[in-house]
Design a protein around this motif. Structure first.
Motif, mmCIF file in Angstrom:
data_model
loop_
_atom_site.group_PDB
_atom_site.id
_atom_site.type_symbol
_atom_site.label_atom_id
_atom_site.label_comp_id
_atom_site.label_asym_id
_atom_site.label_seq_id
_atom_site.Cartn_x
_atom_site.Cartn_y
_atom_site.Cartn_z
ATOM 1 N N ILE A 214 3.447 -9.516 -50.073
ATOM 2 C CA ILE A 214 4.672 -10.105 -50.617
ATOM 3 C C ILE A 214 5.419 -9.075 -51.469
ATOM 4 O O ILE A 214 4.813 -8.342 -52.245
ATOM 5 N N CYS A 215 6.737 -9.023 -51.311
ATOM 6 C CA CYS A 215 7.560 -8.108 -52.104
ATOM 7 C C CYS A 215 7.471 -8.533 -53.579
ATOM 8 O O CYS A 215 7.754 -9.693 -53.905
ATOM 9 N N PRO A 216 7.070 -7.609 -54.468
ATOM 10 C CA PRO A 216 6.912 -8.008 -55.878
ATOM 11 C C PRO A 216 8.231 -8.330 -56.576
ATOM 12 O O PRO A 216 8.239 -8.898 -57.655
ATOM 13 N N VAL A 217 9.355 -7.990 -55.933
ATOM 14 C CA VAL A 217 10.653 -8.255 -56.561
ATOM 15 C C VAL A 217 11.199 -9.618 -56.137
ATOM 16 O O VAL A 217 11.483 -10.478 -56.972
ATOM 17 N N CYS A 218 11.339 -9.839 -54.811
ATOM 18 C CA CYS A 218 11.998 -11.077 -54.361
ATOM 19 C C CYS A 218 11.023 -12.092 -53.773
ATOM 20 O O CYS A 218 11.430 -13.189 -53.394
ATOM 21 N N LYS A 219 9.739 -11.702 -53.684
ATOM 22 C CA LYS A 219 8.666 -12.606 -53.221
ATOM 23 C C LYS A 219 8.752 -12.993 -51.738
ATOM 24 O O LYS A 219 8.173 -13.985 -51.327
ATOM 25 N N THR A 220 9.503 -12.241 -50.937
ATOM 26 C CA THR A 220 9.507 -12.505 -49.491
ATOM 27 C C THR A 220 8.483 -11.572 -48.834
ATOM 28 O O THR A 220 8.166 -10.520 -49.389
ATOM 29 N N PRO A 221 7.982 -11.929 -47.633
ATOM 30 C CA PRO A 221 6.985 -11.061 -46.991
ATOM 31 C C PRO A 221 7.578 -9.680 -46.656
ATOM 32 O O PRO A 221 8.734 -9.568 -46.275
ATOM 33 N N LEU B 127 8.094 -2.384 -51.203
ATOM 34 C CA LEU B 127 9.062 -3.476 -51.411
ATOM 35 C C LEU B 127 9.595 -3.885 -50.045
ATOM 36 O O LEU B 127 9.476 -3.136 -49.079
ATOM 37 N N CYS B 128 10.245 -5.056 -49.970
ATOM 38 C CA CYS B 128 10.866 -5.432 -48.698
ATOM 39 C C CYS B 128 12.075 -4.510 -48.466
ATOM 40 O O CYS B 128 12.542 -3.852 -49.403
ATOM 41 N N TYR B 129 12.568 -4.479 -47.244
ATOM 42 C CA TYR B 129 13.640 -3.544 -46.910
ATOM 43 C C TYR B 129 14.889 -3.741 -47.780
ATOM 44 O O TYR B 129 15.395 -2.772 -48.360
ATOM 45 N N PRO B 130 15.420 -4.982 -47.946
ATOM 46 C CA PRO B 130 16.634 -5.140 -48.768
ATOM 47 C C PRO B 130 16.443 -4.686 -50.219
ATOM 48 O O PRO B 130 17.344 -4.077 -50.795
ATOM 49 N N CYS B 131 15.259 -4.948 -50.811
ATOM 50 C CA CYS B 131 15.029 -4.501 -52.196
ATOM 51 C C CYS B 131 14.910 -2.982 -52.242
ATOM 52 O O CYS B 131 15.450 -2.332 -53.141
ATOM 53 N N HIS B 132 14.206 -2.418 -51.241
ATOM 54 C CA HIS B 132 14.025 -0.966 -51.209
ATOM 55 C C HIS B 132 15.367 -0.241 -51.092
ATOM 56 O O HIS B 132 15.584 0.808 -51.696
HETATM 57 ZN ZN LIG Z 1 12.213 -7.863 -51.927
#
Ligand SMILES: [Zn+2]
Length: 233
Positions: free
Chosen positions: A20-27, A35-40
């Motif tokens: 899970i992405c530690p920022v937005c909590k999406t897989p 991080l997930c792609y959008p957060c990264h």
């Molecule tokens: Zn994220």
């Protein structure tokens, strides 16, 4: 292990236990991302390891001789890096600091700037504070860096001897004086001519790193460099 097989293993593992992405909590869908792609995509890399000297070096000019300074990200308020640092520090995510260390260490190793380093030295926490948190995030970050940079971590050279409160009402010069006196060198460390890299999570005014570096520079022939995860610049 080749990349296709590793990707396949990741996908299989991700189906069973999605990371899970530690920022937005999406897989997180990509195997090599923390991080997930959008957060990264919202992270601001400094790329300092590609330069001879990044402007952040100026923070220490006229204060203390620092050989090299590198930081992975620019710190921005309300950006994913703020959340990442907050999670590492207050939400019990020590493994995220290690993962970021491994990730960043690859860039630093490839840069060739850290070939003759003797020790990675995480900024120590007061033992009481470390006991309260359960870990020192700078040490976790250093452990990750050590794996990919192939440089040992020494966490006993520098000691934090006084407990400094963050809720202090002292002014800046009083705080700096207190900080300078809060670190000491382990008297059992007897090697001279060593190059240390101080490791911390974030570089802000540089006061903590300055205080720690001044202690290390008391060792005969010592050189000091600095590596942090983020820089407020
Ligand atoms: Zn994220």
């Amino acid at each position: 292990m080749n990349k296709t097989f590793r990707t396949w293993l990741y996908d299989l593992g991700n189906c069973l236990y999605p990371k899970i992405c530690p920022v937005c909590k999406t897989p997180i869908r990509t195997w090599n991302r923390f991080l997930c792609y959008p957060c990264h995509e919202k992270l601001a890399y400094t790329h300092s390891w590609k330069m001879n000297q990044h402007p952040m070096h100026a923070l220490f000019w006229g204060r203390i001789p620092i050989e090299r300074i590198d930081s992975l990200f620019h710190y921005r308020k309300n950006s994913p890096i703020q959340t990442v640092l907050h999670r590492i520090k207050y939400h019990h995510y020590p493994e995220l600091a290690e993962e970021l260390g491994r990730y960043y260490g690859k860039y630093l190793a490839k840069s060739g700037k850290y070939q003759r380093i003797d020790w990675l030295v995480p900024i120590p926490m007061h033992p009481k504070k470390e006991l309260e948190r359960g870990y020192n995030q700078a040490h976790c970050f250093a452990k990750g860096l050590s794996e990919t940079m192939n440089i040992p971590v020494h966490q006993k050279i520098l000691q934090k001897t006084t407990y400094t409160s963050t809720q202090t009402k002292k002014n800046r010069s009083e705080r700096n004086r207190e900080l300078a006196q809060s670190f000491s060198i382990n008297p059992h460390f007897r090697r001279s001519n060593q190059h240390f890299v101080l490791i911390d999570d974030v570089l802000t005014t540089g006061a903590t790193l300055d205080a720690a570096a001044s202690q290390l520079l008391k060792i005969k022939g010592a050189k000091v460099s600095i590596v942090t995860l983020a820089v407020v610049i």
